[in-house]
Write a protein that holds these residues in place. Structure first.
Motif, mmCIF file in Angstrom:
data_model
loop_
_atom_site.group_PDB
_atom_site.id
_atom_site.type_symbol
_atom_site.label_atom_id
_atom_site.label_comp_id
_atom_site.label_asym_id
_atom_site.label_seq_id
_atom_site.Cartn_x
_atom_site.Cartn_y
_atom_site.Cartn_z
ATOM 1 N N ALA A 12 1.112 -1.288 0.084
ATOM 2 C CA ALA A 12 -0.389 0.156 0.143
ATOM 3 C C ALA A 12 0.769 1.707 -0.146
ATOM 4 O O ALA A 12 2.230 1.390 0.440
ATOM 5 C CB ALA A 12 -0.928 -0.202 1.581
ATOM 6 N N ALA A 52 -4.185 -0.073 0.514
ATOM 7 C CA ALA A 52 -4.952 -0.681 1.268
ATOM 8 C C ALA A 52 -5.547 -2.488 1.875
ATOM 9 O O ALA A 52 -5.431 -2.994 2.507
ATOM 10 C CB ALA A 52 -5.108 0.397 2.086
ATOM 11 N N ALA A 55 -3.383 -5.485 0.987
ATOM 12 C CA ALA A 55 -1.855 -4.993 0.742
ATOM 13 C C ALA A 55 -1.042 -5.754 1.926
ATOM 14 O O ALA A 55 -1.804 -5.563 2.983
ATOM 15 C CB ALA A 55 -1.391 -3.581 0.885
ATOM 16 N N ALA A 58 3.332 -1.824 3.715
ATOM 17 C CA ALA A 58 2.433 -0.603 3.907
ATOM 18 C C ALA A 58 3.593 0.197 3.394
ATOM 19 O O ALA A 58 4.283 0.259 4.818
ATOM 20 C CB ALA A 58 1.948 0.180 4.940
#
Length: 75
Positions: A12, A52, A55, A58
């Motif tokens: 993400a 998001a 994922a 991040a």
């Protein structure tokens, strides 16, 4: 990192913020090391985070330190 190089994991991208959009020079989110210096504590708000929902990692952008320089982490 091998998974990233071979595109077998998803990441993400957490840059955009309310009021700043994708202008990283206007970031308001801040980060500091925790007391044990084993992780970071983030304060702020991100939105429109690409990838998001699915994922596994991040990449987060935030300001850190007295000069409030921006940094990016892969978590």
């Amino acid at each position: 990192m091998r998974e990233l190089a071979h595109a077998t994991t998803t990441v993400a991208f957490a840059l955009t913020e309310p009021g700043a959009g994708s202008d990283f020079l206007s970031l308001a989110t801040s980060a500091r090391r925790d007391n044990a210096h084993t992780s970071y504590v983030l304060t702020g708000e991100k939105h429109l985070i690409t990838g998001a929902p699915t994922a596994e990692l991040a990449q987060v952008f935030a300001r850190m330190g007295i000069q409030r320089r921006w940094r990016a982490w892969l978590t």
